[in-house]
Design an enzyme around this catalytic site. Structure first.
Site, mmCIF file in Angstrom:
data_model
loop_
_atom_site.group_PDB
_atom_site.id
_atom_site.type_symbol
_atom_site.label_atom_id
_atom_site.label_comp_id
_atom_site.label_asym_id
_atom_site.label_seq_id
_atom_site.Cartn_x
_atom_site.Cartn_y
_atom_site.Cartn_z
ATOM 1 N N TYR A 1 0.854 -1.186 0.000
ATOM 2 C CA TYR A 1 0.000 0.000 0.000
ATOM 3 C C TYR A 1 0.889 1.234 0.000
ATOM 4 C CZ TYR A 1 -3.229 3.670 1.196
ATOM 5 O OH TYR A 1 -3.954 4.836 1.160
ATOM 6 N N ASP B 1 9.193 3.175 1.123
ATOM 7 C CA ASP B 1 8.077 3.950 1.668
ATOM 8 C C ASP B 1 8.030 3.699 3.173
ATOM 9 O OD1 ASP B 1 5.636 4.824 2.561
ATOM 10 O OD2 ASP B 1 4.484 4.017 0.878
ATOM 11 N N LYS C 1 3.082 10.497 7.937
ATOM 12 C CA LYS C 1 2.370 10.046 9.130
ATOM 13 C C LYS C 1 2.918 10.607 10.448
ATOM 14 C CE LYS C 1 -0.568 6.558 7.418
ATOM 15 N NZ LYS C 1 -0.431 5.645 6.281
#
Ligand SMILES: *Cc1c(COP(=O)(O)O)cnc(C)c1O
Length: 426
Positions: free
Chosen positions: A147, A248, A277
């Site tokens: 993802y 990532d 995040k």
């Protein structure tokens, strides 16, 4: 619309939530405030947060030092454009990121969200090869079940099934996929397991700009922790076949796995890294893409001699100030011991779930604890059960998981793991 029922009705009739249907018959809880690890609902009930608002709020909510940093920044400026202008918060945060990430990463691009930082990483890789007169290298290779975000470039490298490639098949870039490793964190990766990655690189490297992966933790795709040896071997193969490696670290960055960055488990450094995040401790939306001097300088030498991206809110001063304060708090804390301790408590608390017939697996890495069920959970019935138990836990699919703020106490963490054990056992 003072009455809470009224604004809740408006929410239901007009407002989308993440991956939701307007008007759906699923509960959405009104929050009035949040403090420490507690989220306070409009009815006065307090929930212990097991999600860190999706990996972000690592020091908890309403933190006095974070608040102070933002209030102070607000008094000088909330925002100013980044084209032709610069400011201390952006430079201070860039300095810190260069210092904390693996040594070769020296150039920083700020953007507004994780998805955009992935788009930026993909563009960097393409521009790098274009500048090296290898403009056929415009595709990306990745592992399934990944993802990387919800924008089109990021979606194109998400898992092709869960990522809804069929829905957008005409507009999504066609990328290359190999199966995700099955060997787990702590296990070695066999020659057989790495073979599909090697074969794909051997066959297709002329059209591949980069391999893109989540390091160690495949998050939203399946909450699974894979072999660091696999990641290390991917690094070797990328070098061997002249392909860049994008990692990532948007979910894994800033301590969540027990290391500051998950790639440290493999002892490797990517050519391009995305962070987001937890970057601002859950205060404001901000992400960054870092790369090496070799790549940024090569992009300069190509056409048009510039990196072609520039968001309106690039390096927003408030967000950068939150980032600086967040990293200061993290580095001043004994975060490594905290995460090790959380890891132990998550094991102790969740391990009993293994005995339930409806559970297939329990796994923990750092401050991430996962209970994998045999069947997808029924959100309509399970969400109210967690709220009733006084915790905020938001499962998806077959996964019930915890990733609490690092500042959580022993009792609070026990409440979380007890609630999961209790609800999952039903
Ligand atoms: C959340 C996430 C993203 C997307 O970030 P947004 O801020 O939601 O756009 C990308 N990659 C990974 C690994 C993530 O966990």
């Amino acid at each position: 619309m003072k009455q809470i029922e009224n604004w809740l009705d408006f929410d239901k009739a007009h407002v989308w939530h993440p991956y939701s249907a307007i008007g759906a018959d699923l509960p959405v809880y009104p929050v009035v405030s949040a403090e420490g690890v507690r989220i306070k609902l409009a009815n006065g009930q307090e929930l212990i947060d097991g999600m860190s608002s999706w990996w972000c709020a690592i020091h908890g909510y309403n933190h006095p030092e974070m608040n102070r940093a933002l209030e102070s920044q607000l008094k000088s400026m909330a925002h100013v454009m980044f084209g032709g202008l610069t400011h201390r918060p952006a430079v201070a945060l860039a300095e810190e990121l260069v210092k904390l990430t693996p040594e070769p990463l020296q150039s920083v691009f700020f953007s507004d969200s994780g998805s955009v930082s992935v788009e930026v990483a993909m563009k960097m890789a393409i521009q790098y090869w274009d500048a090296r007169k290898q403009s056929s290298k415009q595709h990306f290779l990745t592992i399934r079940k990944g993802y990387h975000g919800d924008t089109f470039g990021a979606m194109s490298v998400c898992d092709p099934e869960a990522g809804m490639h069929s829905l957008f098949s005409d507009v999504l870039a066609k990328q290359l996929f190999v199966d995700a490793p099955e060997s787990l964190f702590g296990e070695p990766c066999s020659a057989e397991e790495i073979a599909p990655m090697e074969q794909m690189l051997e066959k297709e490297h002329r059209q591949i700009a980069a391999v893109i992966m989540e390091p160690i933790v495949q998050g939203t795709g399946r909450m699974r922790f894979y072999s660091a040896d696999y990641l290390r071997q991917v690094r070797v193969l990328c070098d061997q076949y002249g392909v860049l490696l994008i990692l990532d670290e948007i979910a894994t960055g800033f301590g969540r796995t027990g290391r500051l960055f998950a790639c440290e488990y493999a002892g490797i450094s990517p050519d391009i890294m995305c962070v987001g995040k937890a970057l601002t401790g859950g205060y404001l939306t901000l992400a960054a893409t870092l790369t090496t001097r070799r790549i940024s300088e090569t992009i300069n030498r190509g056409e048009p001699g510039l990196f072609m991206h520039g968001p309106t809110f690039m390096a927003n001063p408030l967000a950068c100030a939150a980032g600086v304060a967040n990293l200061q708090l993290l580095l001043d804390s004994p975060w490594q011991q905290r995460i090790n301790w959380i890891e132990q408590q998550l094991w102790n608390g969740l391990e009993p779930c293994r005995d339930f017939p409806q559970v297939t697996d329990v796994r923990v890495l750092g401050a991430i604890g996962v209970v994998e069920m045999k069947q997808p959970v029924d959100m309509k019935s399970i969400q109210p059960q967690f709220v009733e138990a006084g915790v905020w836990v938001r499962p998806f699919g077959r996964l019930v998981y915890l990733m609490p703020p690092y500042v959580i106490t022993d009792d609070e963490l026990k409440t979380l793991t007890n609630a999961v054990t209790e609800v999952v056992s039903r």
